[in-house]
Motif scaffolding. Structure first.
Motif, PDB file in Angstrom:
ATOM      1  N   PRO A  26       0.829  -1.206   0.000  1.00  0.00           N
ATOM      2  CA  PRO A  26       0.000   0.000   0.000  1.00  0.00           C
ATOM      3  C   PRO A  26       0.866   1.259   0.000  1.00  0.00           C
ATOM      4  O   PRO A  26       1.992   1.242   0.496  1.00  0.00           O
ATOM      5  CB  PRO A  26      -0.788  -0.087   1.308  1.00  0.00           C
ATOM      6  CG  PRO A  26      -0.661  -1.489   1.793  1.00  0.00           C
ATOM      7  CD  PRO A  26       0.614  -2.020   1.212  1.00  0.00           C
ATOM      8  N   PHE A  27       0.325   2.332  -0.542  1.00  0.00           N
ATOM      9  CA  PHE A  27       1.002   3.627  -0.508  1.00  0.00           C
ATOM     10  C   PHE A  27       0.718   4.360   0.810  1.00  0.00           C
ATOM     11  O   PHE A  27       1.343   5.352   1.110  1.00  0.00           O
ATOM     12  CB  PHE A  27       0.552   4.502  -1.686  1.00  0.00           C
ATOM     13  CG  PHE A  27       1.091   4.052  -3.016  1.00  0.00           C
ATOM     14  CD1 PHE A  27       2.294   4.550  -3.498  1.00  0.00           C
ATOM     15  CD2 PHE A  27       0.404   3.126  -3.785  1.00  0.00           C
ATOM     16  CE1 PHE A  27       2.798   4.138  -4.719  1.00  0.00           C
ATOM     17  CE2 PHE A  27       0.904   2.703  -5.008  1.00  0.00           C
ATOM     18  CZ  PHE A  27       2.105   3.212  -5.479  1.00  0.00           C
ATOM     19  N   TYR A  28      -0.246   3.857   1.579  1.00  0.00           N
ATOM     20  CA  TYR A  28      -0.601   4.497   2.854  1.00  0.00           C
ATOM     21  C   TYR A  28      -0.152   3.629   4.016  1.00  0.00           C
ATOM     22  O   TYR A  28       0.058   2.418   3.857  1.00  0.00           O
ATOM     23  CB  TYR A  28      -2.115   4.717   2.945  1.00  0.00           C
ATOM     24  CG  TYR A  28      -2.909   3.429   2.925  1.00  0.00           C
ATOM     25  CD1 TYR A  28      -3.226   2.758   4.106  1.00  0.00           C
ATOM     26  CD2 TYR A  28      -3.311   2.848   1.723  1.00  0.00           C
ATOM     27  CE1 TYR A  28      -3.915   1.559   4.091  1.00  0.00           C
ATOM     28  CE2 TYR A  28      -4.008   1.645   1.702  1.00  0.00           C
ATOM     29  CZ  TYR A  28      -4.298   1.009   2.886  1.00  0.00           C
ATOM     30  OH  TYR A  28      -4.980  -0.187   2.867  1.00  0.00           O
ATOM     31  N   THR A  29      -0.014   4.241   5.180  1.00  0.00           N
ATOM     32  CA  THR A  29       0.076   3.473   6.424  1.00  0.00           C
ATOM     33  C   THR A  29      -1.153   3.876   7.239  1.00  0.00           C
ATOM     34  O   THR A  29      -1.781   4.903   6.952  1.00  0.00           O
ATOM     35  CB  THR A  29       1.364   3.796   7.213  1.00  0.00           C
ATOM     36  OG1 THR A  29       1.328   5.164   7.606  1.00  0.00           O
ATOM     37  CG2 THR A  29       2.603   3.543   6.363  1.00  0.00           C
ATOM     38  N   ASP A  30      -1.478   3.091   8.257  1.00  0.00           N
ATOM     39  CA  ASP A  30      -2.720   3.336   9.001  1.00  0.00           C
ATOM     40  C   ASP A  30      -2.821   4.749   9.550  1.00  0.00           C
ATOM     41  O   ASP A  30      -3.895   5.349   9.581  1.00  0.00           O
ATOM     42  CB  ASP A  30      -2.884   2.316  10.131  1.00  0.00           C
ATOM     43  CG  ASP A  30      -3.192   0.919   9.580  1.00  0.00           C
ATOM     44  OD1 ASP A  30      -3.563   0.823   8.391  1.00  0.00           O
ATOM     45  OD2 ASP A  30      -3.055  -0.054  10.331  1.00  0.00           O
ATOM     46  N   GLU A  31      -1.683   5.314   9.975  1.00  0.00           N
ATOM     47  CA  GLU A  31      -1.761   6.648  10.587  1.00  0.00           C
ATOM     48  C   GLU A  31      -1.969   7.770   9.570  1.00  0.00           C
ATOM     49  O   GLU A  31      -2.287   8.891   9.945  1.00  0.00           O
ATOM     50  CB  GLU A  31      -0.535   6.935  11.471  1.00  0.00           C
ATOM     51  CG  GLU A  31       0.800   6.917  10.757  1.00  0.00           C
ATOM     52  CD  GLU A  31       1.498   5.568  10.919  1.00  0.00           C
ATOM     53  OE1 GLU A  31       2.740   5.551  10.870  1.00  0.00           O
ATOM     54  OE2 GLU A  31       0.796   4.552  11.100  1.00  0.00           O
ATOM     55  N   ASP A  32      -1.798   7.472   8.274  1.00  0.00           N
ATOM     56  CA  ASP A  32      -1.972   8.516   7.244  1.00  0.00           C
ATOM     57  C   ASP A  32      -3.407   8.592   6.736  1.00  0.00           C
ATOM     58  O   ASP A  32      -3.786   9.544   6.066  1.00  0.00           O
ATOM     59  CB  ASP A  32      -1.094   8.218   6.015  1.00  0.00           C
ATOM     60  CG  ASP A  32       0.329   7.886   6.384  1.00  0.00           C
ATOM     61  OD1 ASP A  32       0.914   8.649   7.158  1.00  0.00           O
ATOM     62  OD2 ASP A  32       0.838   6.861   5.903  1.00  0.00           O
ATOM     63  N   ASP A  90      -5.259   5.703  -2.588  1.00  0.00           N
ATOM     64  CA  ASP A  90      -4.689   4.389  -2.862  1.00  0.00           C
ATOM     65  C   ASP A  90      -5.833   3.479  -3.306  1.00  0.00           C
ATOM     66  O   ASP A  90      -6.849   3.375  -2.634  1.00  0.00           O
ATOM     67  CB  ASP A  90      -4.025   3.839  -1.585  1.00  0.00           C
ATOM     68  CG  ASP A  90      -3.495   2.414  -1.751  1.00  0.00           C
ATOM     69  OD1 ASP A  90      -4.327   1.494  -1.942  1.00  0.00           O
ATOM     70  OD2 ASP A  90      -2.273   2.225  -1.676  1.00  0.00           O
ATOM     71  N   LEU A  91      -5.665   2.851  -4.467  1.00  0.00           N
ATOM     72  CA  LEU A  91      -6.694   1.973  -5.012  1.00  0.00           C
ATOM     73  C   LEU A  91      -6.170   0.553  -5.112  1.00  0.00           C
ATOM     74  O   LEU A  91      -5.048   0.327  -5.577  1.00  0.00           O
ATOM     75  CB  LEU A  91      -7.099   2.424  -6.421  1.00  0.00           C
ATOM     76  CG  LEU A  91      -7.606   3.851  -6.583  1.00  0.00           C
ATOM     77  CD1 LEU A  91      -7.908   4.132  -8.053  1.00  0.00           C
ATOM     78  CD2 LEU A  91      -8.840   4.088  -5.729  1.00  0.00           C
ATOM     79  N   SER A  92      -6.979  -0.409  -4.672  1.00  0.00           N
ATOM     80  CA  SER A  92      -6.656  -1.808  -4.917  1.00  0.00           C
ATOM     81  C   SER A  92      -7.954  -2.523  -5.284  1.00  0.00           C
ATOM     82  O   SER A  92      -9.032  -2.101  -4.875  1.00  0.00           O
ATOM     83  CB  SER A  92      -5.979  -2.456  -3.707  1.00  0.00           C
ATOM     84  OG  SER A  92      -6.812  -2.363  -2.580  1.00  0.00           O
TER      85      SER A  92
END
Length: 172
Positions: A26-32, A90-92
């Motif tokens: 993923p391009f994100y982490t949970d905190e973002d 972020d798309l999946s």
């Protein structure tokens, strides 16, 4: 009630959209991750064609149904996230809903792609990394980010945090 259809402006062509650069992580982490109700609704191009329909599907998750110019649909899990005040999507692919067997399912790799979200008010303005630019850049700077080159192009294999640094460096 349902919000009216609003305007969508994706920088680039439909073809290039199909050529988004995929990532294993993923391009994100949970905190973002963040949730903006303004994104919920139907977004459509000026010329009838593709549209993006966002609904809330979890505390901080969207379901996106993307319909192309020919009316074909694809369903995605979307996460809006922010790094250094820049917002990205972020798309999946959504998990397959058919009753496939496990042997079949294990052959699907849900990759992630990313869009830079420039604006959500009135018009949804987004852009994405140009795959041709990425290919050229990594040919000249092979250690800038961990990646693999396949016949389909570049796949990012780096961590979420390193992906984010790459986005911030090149999405201006």
């Amino acid at each position: 009630g349902m919000k009216p259809v609003r305007l969508l402006a994706v920088v680039g062509t439909l073809y290039a959209l199909a050529g988004c650069v995929p990532s294993l992580h993923p391009f994100y982490t949970d905190e973002d991750v963040l949730f903006d109700p303004a994104l919920v609704g139907v977004w459509m191009e000026k010329e009838p064609g593709e549209n993006w329909t966002f609904t809330q599907s979890g505390d901080q998750t969207y379901k996106l149904v993307y319909t192309d110019g020919e009316g074909k649909k694809g369903e995605f899990v979307a996460h809006l996230f922010s790094i250094d005040g820049n917002r990205f999507l972020d798309l999946s692919p959504a998990p397959l809903s058919l009753q496939e067997n496990d042997f079949y399912k294990v052959h699907f790799l849900p990759v992630h792609t990313v869009m830079w979200v420039a604006e959500v008010k009135g018009t949804l303005r987004m852009s994405y990394l140009d795959p041709d630019w990425v290919k050229k850049f990594l040919a000249e700077n092979p250690t800038a980010i961990n990646h693999e080159r396949g016949h389909e192009g570049v796949v990012f294999t780096d961590t979420s945090k390193r992906l984010q640094a790459f986005l911030l460096a090149h999405f201006k």
